[in-house]
Design a protein around this motif. Sequence first.
Motif, PDB file in Angstrom:
ATOM      1  N   LYS A 194     -80.349 -39.959   9.842  1.00 42.20           N
ATOM      2  CA  LYS A 194     -80.549 -38.685  10.522  1.00 42.20           C
ATOM      3  C   LYS A 194     -80.494 -37.537   9.515  1.00 42.20           C
ATOM      4  CE  LYS A 194     -78.261 -38.484  14.590  1.00 42.20           C
ATOM      5  NZ  LYS A 194     -77.138 -38.699  15.548  1.00 42.20           N
ATOM      6  N   ASP A 195     -81.008 -36.399   9.947  1.00 44.65           N
ATOM      7  CA  ASP A 195     -80.927 -35.175   9.154  1.00 44.65           C
ATOM      8  C   ASP A 195     -79.467 -34.720   9.182  1.00 44.65           C
ATOM      9  OD1 ASP A 195     -81.112 -32.665   8.053  1.00 44.65           O
ATOM     10  OD2 ASP A 195     -82.299 -31.802   9.688  1.00 44.65           O
ATOM     11  N   VAL A 196     -78.760 -34.912   8.087  1.00 49.32           N
ATOM     12  CA  VAL A 196     -77.314 -34.644   8.093  1.00 49.32           C
ATOM     13  C   VAL A 196     -76.996 -33.145   8.164  1.00 49.32           C
ATOM     14  CG1 VAL A 196     -76.684 -36.799   6.969  1.00 49.32           C
ATOM     15  CG2 VAL A 196     -77.154 -34.783   5.556  1.00 49.32           C
ATOM     16  N   VAL A 197     -77.954 -32.297   7.790  1.00 49.91           N
ATOM     17  CA  VAL A 197     -77.729 -30.849   7.935  1.00 49.91           C
ATOM     18  C   VAL A 197     -77.674 -30.480   9.416  1.00 49.91           C
ATOM     19  CG1 VAL A 197     -78.694 -28.559   7.472  1.00 49.91           C
ATOM     20  CG2 VAL A 197     -78.848 -30.342   5.733  1.00 49.91           C
ATOM     21  N   LEU A 198     -78.525 -31.112  10.195  1.00 40.85           N
ATOM     22  CA  LEU A 198     -78.572 -30.858  11.637  1.00 40.85           C
ATOM     23  C   LEU A 198     -77.483 -31.631  12.377  1.00 40.85           C
ATOM     24  CD1 LEU A 198     -80.363 -29.360  13.758  1.00 40.85           C
ATOM     25  CD2 LEU A 198     -81.731 -31.447  13.929  1.00 40.85           C
ATOM     26  N   HIS A 199     -76.923 -32.645  11.732  1.00 42.23           N
ATOM     27  CA  HIS A 199     -75.927 -33.502  12.384  1.00 42.23           C
ATOM     28  C   HIS A 199     -74.674 -33.630  11.511  1.00 42.23           C
ATOM     29  CE1 HIS A 199     -78.813 -34.736  15.475  1.00 42.23           C
ATOM     30  NE2 HIS A 199     -79.705 -34.822  14.494  1.00 42.23           N
ATOM     31  N   PRO A 200     -73.892 -32.557  11.399  1.00 43.98           N
ATOM     32  CA  PRO A 200     -72.679 -32.632  10.551  1.00 43.98           C
ATOM     33  C   PRO A 200     -71.678 -33.681  11.029  1.00 43.98           C
ATOM     34  CG  PRO A 200     -72.849 -30.489  11.663  1.00 43.98           C
ATOM     35  CD  PRO A 200     -74.127 -31.197  11.923  1.00 43.98           C
ATOM     36  N   ASP A 201     -71.688 -34.010  12.329  1.00 44.05           N
ATOM     37  CA  ASP A 201     -70.779 -35.049  12.823  1.00 44.05           C
ATOM     38  C   ASP A 201     -71.125 -36.406  12.215  1.00 44.05           C
ATOM     39  OD1 ASP A 201     -69.641 -33.108  14.317  1.00 44.05           O
ATOM     40  OD2 ASP A 201     -70.446 -33.784  16.254  1.00 44.05           O
ATOM     41  N   TYR A 202     -72.406 -36.625  12.020  1.00 42.41           N
ATOM     42  CA  TYR A 202     -72.875 -37.881  11.408  1.00 42.41           C
ATOM     43  C   TYR A 202     -72.382 -37.963   9.955  1.00 42.41           C
ATOM     44  CZ  TYR A 202     -76.374 -41.498  10.180  1.00 42.41           C
ATOM     45  OH  TYR A 202     -77.009 -42.653   9.767  1.00 42.41           O
ATOM     46  N   LEU A 203     -72.525 -36.844   9.281  1.00 42.51           N
ATOM     47  CA  LEU A 203     -72.043 -36.760   7.896  1.00 42.51           C
ATOM     48  C   LEU A 203     -70.539 -37.004   7.853  1.00 42.51           C
ATOM     49  CD1 LEU A 203     -73.327 -35.997   5.115  1.00 42.51           C
ATOM     50  CD2 LEU A 203     -72.508 -33.687   5.491  1.00 42.51           C
ATOM     51  N   TYR A 241     -71.348 -31.433   2.644  1.00 44.02           N
ATOM     52  CA  TYR A 241     -72.313 -30.700   3.491  1.00 44.02           C
ATOM     53  C   TYR A 241     -73.129 -29.736   2.629  1.00 44.02           C
ATOM     54  CZ  TYR A 241     -74.484 -28.439   7.481  1.00 44.02           C
ATOM     55  OH  TYR A 241     -75.417 -27.965   8.379  1.00 44.02           O
ATOM     56  N   ALA A 242     -72.445 -29.041   1.721  1.00 47.62           N
ATOM     57  CA  ALA A 242     -73.144 -28.114   0.830  1.00 47.62           C
ATOM     58  C   ALA A 242     -74.192 -28.855  -0.002  1.00 47.62           C
ATOM     59  CB  ALA A 242     -72.151 -27.404  -0.087  1.00 47.62           C
ATOM     60  N   ARG A 243     -73.844 -30.033  -0.480  1.00 47.34           N
ATOM     61  CA  ARG A 243     -74.824 -30.822  -1.246  1.00 47.34           C
ATOM     62  C   ARG A 243     -76.054 -31.152  -0.398  1.00 47.34           C
ATOM     63  NH1 ARG A 243     -70.940 -35.635  -3.248  1.00 47.34           N
ATOM     64  NH2 ARG A 243     -69.223 -34.292  -3.870  1.00 47.34           N
ATOM     65  N   SER A 244     -75.804 -31.439   0.884  1.00 46.84           N
ATOM     66  CA  SER A 244     -76.899 -31.841   1.771  1.00 46.84           C
ATOM     67  C   SER A 244     -77.904 -30.727   1.989  1.00 46.84           C
ATOM     68  CB  SER A 244     -76.352 -32.247   3.147  1.00 46.84           C
ATOM     69  OG  SER A 244     -75.328 -33.178   3.028  1.00 46.84           O
ATOM     70  N   LEU A 245     -77.453 -29.493   1.845  1.00 46.49           N
ATOM     71  CA  LEU A 245     -78.332 -28.348   2.099  1.00 46.49           C
ATOM     72  C   LEU A 245     -79.421 -28.213   1.050  1.00 46.49           C
ATOM     73  CD1 LEU A 245     -75.772 -25.537   3.009  1.00 46.49           C
ATOM     74  CD2 LEU A 245     -77.184 -26.890   4.562  1.00 46.49           C
ATOM     75  N   LEU A 246     -79.134 -28.662  -0.142  1.00 47.11           N
ATOM     76  CA  LEU A 246     -80.046 -28.397  -1.263  1.00 47.11           C
ATOM     77  C   LEU A 246     -81.274 -29.303  -1.220  1.00 47.11           C
ATOM     78  CD1 LEU A 246     -77.482 -27.909  -4.193  1.00 47.11           C
ATOM     79  CD2 LEU A 246     -78.464 -26.185  -2.669  1.00 47.11           C
ATOM     80  N   SER A 247     -82.342 -28.799  -1.789  1.00 47.56           N
ATOM     81  CA  SER A 247     -83.581 -29.579  -1.863  1.00 47.56           C
ATOM     82  C   SER A 247     -83.488 -30.591  -3.000  1.00 47.56           C
ATOM     83  CB  SER A 247     -84.753 -28.636  -2.129  1.00 47.56           C
ATOM     84  OG  SER A 247     -84.806 -28.323  -3.509  1.00 47.56           O
TER      85      SER A 247
END
Lengths: 315, 315
Positions: free
Chosen positions: A166-175, B206-212
């Motif tokens: 999943k897109d972990v940015v959109l799903h922080p619970d998954y992360l 989470y911050a890492r996930s944001l980056l391209s």
Amino acid sequence: MSSTAVGCLLSPLLPRPSSTVAAAGCNCKSRSIRVRASMSSPPPPVAEFPYLPPAQRELMVEILSMVETGLGPQLLPSTVPSDVLSFQNPSGSAHGAIDIRHGGRDSTVNFILESWLHCQIPTGALNIATLLVFLNSSTDAPHLLMEFMQGSPTSLVLLLDLIPRKDVVLHPDYLDEFYHQTDLDKQRQVLSKLPQVQPYMSSSIYARSLLSPTAIAVDINCGDGKEQTLLEEIIRGKLNMICKEIVQIWLRLCVKTRLSSEVDQDILVKRDSLIKSKAIEIDLEANLPRMFTPKVASRIIREIKEAYKCIDSGN
Amino acid sequence: MSSTAVGCLLSPLLPRPSSTVAAAGCNCKSRSIRVRASMSSPPPPVAEFPYLPPAQRELMVEILSMVETGLGPQLLPSTVPSDVLSFQNPSGSAHGAIDIRHGGRDSTVNFILESWLHCQIPTGALNIATLLVFLNSSTDAPHLLMEFMQGSPTSLVLLLDLIPRKDVVLHPDYLDEFYHQTDLDKQRQVLSKLPQVQPYMSSSIYARSLLSPTAIAVDINCGDGKEQTLLEEIIRGKLNMICKEIVQIWLRLCVKTRLSSEVDQDILVKRDSLIKSKAIEIDLEANLPRMFTPKVASRIIREIKEAYKCIDSGN
């Protein structure tokens, strides 16, 4: 020597036959044989691992044994034809072996792909060994990827990751569930502190996007001299411990996790399908023809495409 | 000294007032002043940049000038209160300045945040300078982030990225348009080849996930001796060129790109909203109270939360 790192979706790793295991001093022979025996089939050629240095081979065998023990009852027998189970290029300078098994009914496994590739390159030999466990849409838990890429006796690229579904940015619970609470980053940090370890970055930006933020993607380089022993020590020491810990986490959490009702299964299936098709395009279609000739490569790619297309049982 | 790297969503950078610019020998004074003058307001305190070393300050001023020239007509005047435009802790050991401006009607800009933070730490001083341009839901083009974090005179962490608005694994065309066709990775590669440059990884996954996958996230370390000159040379040389090239790419592609009909705008808005709220939680709420006391921090955070909540004009 670096593959495209979805190199990921092609290459080898599996329990070797008992004679090879014994020769390499591995102590997991009995487990490996027990798993195989329970499936009533002999080890496939991918289990031979004829080209890997002993430390890598032993680790691969142990990891495969762990995964097969964990998934054993879920896996169906292989239906891969013999000319894909083992293959080579016409000149005999490149060899490879692949095995693919699907998950059975009520399994969370879509397929497990194990492979090894070996070819002569100007600087020596290139060896790629891969384990990929792709889960089906009955769960949104991460896939498992482990890959060794070795282009010289003193260096090794390792990819080890729980690939997010999943897109972990959109799903922080998954992360949080799969990456934070499992403390996966701790394993990455332990390895990254070794002076021989540098981050590894695939040349494919799509391949980079697939990896989780705790992925281990490292280039372990022990120099150009006689540091082969040092590399072996690292593999038998920290690398061994870290790989097993991560695979245990994946087995514990991912194979049992089922979908919550909130998951958009259409997106999950579409995302997985894109990962498969891009992996074939980026990795296999770009590299296999060069290594094995277009004729041999097309046979291998066709088989893998068939496996990837196989209906997602998503029970 | 490393911030959490969505450190990202808090810190400074802006054109300094003309006297400071002249003292530092920057040649972009006229442009900077022109933009400001067109908005009929004097430079805010964030433009002072009193603590940054000259090379960083000049680069920041030039980048801000580029961005303001590019976005100028789209930006509304700042409404940030004076005790947030400039602030310090009670003991006077930590200082900061923030300015936020929203995009006007028909703009693709949600807001532009510029800030700098300075505080004394046991090893010297910590300086963080940030530029963040968050676009609104009238476009799915990437946001822009540029951040300098410096904890010693001879080292510098740089974050520079076009932050994806979509799950790039699910949207390979998006990856292709903004990251592959723009050849963004080339800039990252040039910088990564310098022997002083190491990858930088935020402590927040989470911050890492944001980056391209083409993000520049690097720690430039020139040693503990008298290598301050070397760091300045790198900033004035390759870093200057790379930063400008990337910001130009962003200005060219991202501010003009409009949504295609296929984009799910609800997901876009939800994703942006999550990025904002997680950034506040990870970065501001975790760090500002320690730097500025809880009382001062709460004032700053309240203002930023208000800015983040501001209705997405998504024309």
